[in-house]
Design a protein around this motif. Structure first.
Motif, mmCIF file in Angstrom:
data_model
loop_
_atom_site.group_PDB
_atom_site.id
_atom_site.type_symbol
_atom_site.label_atom_id
_atom_site.label_comp_id
_atom_site.label_asym_id
_atom_site.label_seq_id
_atom_site.Cartn_x
_atom_site.Cartn_y
_atom_site.Cartn_z
ATOM 1 N N PRO A 23 15.034 2.031 -14.270
ATOM 2 C CA PRO A 23 15.510 1.530 -12.988
ATOM 3 C C PRO A 23 15.303 2.554 -11.882
ATOM 4 O O PRO A 23 15.619 3.724 -12.032
ATOM 5 N N GLY A 24 14.734 2.091 -10.780
ATOM 6 C CA GLY A 24 14.530 2.957 -9.638
ATOM 7 C C GLY A 24 13.217 3.682 -9.617
ATOM 8 O O GLY A 24 12.825 4.243 -8.603
ATOM 9 N N ALA A 25 12.482 3.686 -10.744
ATOM 10 C CA ALA A 25 11.158 4.339 -10.752
ATOM 11 C C ALA A 25 10.146 3.437 -10.098
ATOM 12 O O ALA A 25 10.312 2.225 -10.042
ATOM 13 N N ASP A 26 9.079 4.037 -9.585
ATOM 14 C CA ASP A 26 8.122 3.246 -8.831
ATOM 15 C C ASP A 26 7.157 2.519 -9.726
ATOM 16 O O ASP A 26 6.922 2.887 -10.868
ATOM 17 N N ASP A 50 14.441 -3.917 -6.449
ATOM 18 C CA ASP A 50 15.794 -3.360 -6.514
ATOM 19 C C ASP A 50 16.470 -3.430 -5.145
ATOM 20 O O ASP A 50 17.597 -3.931 -5.014
ATOM 21 N N ARG A 51 15.766 -2.946 -4.116
ATOM 22 C CA ARG A 51 16.372 -2.858 -2.788
ATOM 23 C C ARG A 51 16.592 -4.223 -2.155
ATOM 24 O O ARG A 51 17.656 -4.488 -1.574
ATOM 25 N N THR A 109 0.835 -1.198 0.000
ATOM 26 C CA THR A 109 0.000 0.000 0.000
ATOM 27 C C THR A 109 0.870 1.250 0.000
ATOM 28 O O THR A 109 0.425 2.329 -0.413
ATOM 29 N N VAL A 110 2.115 1.096 0.458
ATOM 30 C CA VAL A 110 3.034 2.233 0.511
ATOM 31 C C VAL A 110 4.320 1.968 -0.263
ATOM 32 O O VAL A 110 5.004 2.910 -0.675
ATOM 33 N N GLU A 111 4.672 0.703 -0.466
ATOM 34 C CA GLU A 111 5.916 0.357 -1.146
ATOM 35 C C GLU A 111 5.722 0.289 -2.654
ATOM 36 O O GLU A 111 4.672 -0.123 -3.149
ATOM 37 N N SER A 112 6.760 0.680 -3.386
ATOM 38 C CA SER A 112 6.805 0.501 -4.828
ATOM 39 C C SER A 112 7.329 -0.901 -5.128
ATOM 40 O O SER A 112 8.355 -1.316 -4.585
ATOM 41 N N LEU A 113 6.631 -1.638 -5.984
ATOM 42 C CA LEU A 113 7.050 -2.993 -6.319
ATOM 43 C C LEU A 113 8.453 -2.998 -6.910
ATOM 44 O O LEU A 113 9.320 -3.777 -6.502
ATOM 45 N N TYR A 114 8.713 -2.120 -7.856
ATOM 46 C CA TYR A 114 10.023 -2.128 -8.504
ATOM 47 C C TYR A 114 11.126 -1.680 -7.553
ATOM 48 O O TYR A 114 12.265 -2.148 -7.646
ATOM 49 N N GLU A 115 10.813 -0.771 -6.645
ATOM 50 C CA GLU A 115 11.815 -0.358 -5.662
ATOM 51 C C GLU A 115 12.136 -1.498 -4.707
ATOM 52 O O GLU A 115 13.291 -1.670 -4.304
ATOM 53 N N VAL A 116 11.126 -2.293 -4.337
ATOM 54 C CA VAL A 116 11.369 -3.462 -3.488
ATOM 55 C C VAL A 116 12.240 -4.475 -4.212
ATOM 56 O O VAL A 116 13.176 -5.047 -3.637
#
Length: 263
Positions: A259-262, A174-175, A165-172
């Motif tokens: 890369p890095g976009a939400d 990557d991280r 609900t708050v996290e970006s799938l692509y950022e997760v």
């Protein structure tokens, strides 16, 4: 006395009424939620027939600017957002850039076996466990997208422990897993949302919607995610901008961040 004088000529009368009403909406004469004067009063305002005025209102309703409710009248709606189908910004970043507050609601998050077509798309075995993440995404309490994403559970263990609900799938990705999205290829089609999909998007009609379906890949070309996105036909529009006689080869895009976009 009429406020606006219609003129005979190449521009149809109903289009002249449409243009003046559109200008009045842009100028803020009526705001979101306001009810327009009755059709007979509008016809008097323009000195036209009810049919002519009705055609202008219908066109604005088709564009999502007005809502015509039988027995209640005609109301001003929030204009749909217009997005560049080839834009590389993530949805949340784009909404913030527009001065809107993005949100995401997780509808479903579960493990399920990969069907044969899905297995081929993700490069896994048929029946292998995949994560299924379904979210409604919108801004300022208006739902714009229904996203359905599937990813390999073996490659991304415990992915659904995250709060999407708050996290970006692509950022997760990557991280947490060191995986970036380098390419997204999607097809565009028109679909009529089913009853459930229409309810989740808060749709008031059964109008066809844009459906974006395809696969996101990592820099090595390995598939990462298979997604299906339904775009609200009432609240969102897309455009394609090209230049030159041969510039019509455009990668269809629903969520096409670098890369890095939400997402």
């Amino acid at each position: 006395m009429t406020r606006f004088r219609l003129e005979s000529g190449p521009v149809p009368l109903h289009n002249q009424v449409y243009l003046d009403l559109d200008a009045a909406l842009e100028a803020g004469e009526w705001r979101v939620g306001d009810r327009l004067p009755p059709e007979r009063e509008l016809a008097g305002r323009y000195g036209c027939s009810l049919i002519t005025g009705g055609r202008a209102l219908s066109e604005l309703a088709r564009e999502g600017r007005l809502e015509r409710a039988r027995g209640r009248g005609t109301f001003v709606r929030r204009p749909p957002i217009v997005r560049d189908i080839a834009a590389r910004a993530g949805f949340a970043d784009e909404m913030r850039a527009r001065g809107l507050q993005p949100y995401a609601t997780v509808v479903s998050a579960r493990l399920e076996p990969a069907t044969t077509p899905l297995a081929a798309a993700l490069g896994v075995a048929t029946g292998a466990p995949v994560h299924y993440l379904e979210r409604v995404r919108g801004a300022d309490r208006v739902p714009y997208l229904l996203e359905q994403a599937r990813l390999s559970a073996e490659r991304f263990p415990r992915l659904l422990d995250e709060d999407f609900t708050v996290e970006s799938l692509y950022e997760v990705l990557d991280r947490r897993y060191g995986v970036t999205i380098a390419r997204t290829r999607e097809t565009i089609s028109a679909v009529v949302p089913c009853t459930r999909e229409a309810r989740l998007l808060g749709l008031r009609s059964s109008a066809p919607a844009i459906c974006l379906e395809g696969t996101a890949s990592d820099p090595d070309g390995a598939p990462v995610e298979h997604s299906r996105t339904i775009v609200s036909p009432e609240h969102a529009r897309y455009f394609i901008e090209t230049s030159g006689a041969r510039a019509r080869s455009v990668e269809p895009l629903g969520r096409r961040p670098g890369p890095g976009a939400d997402t």
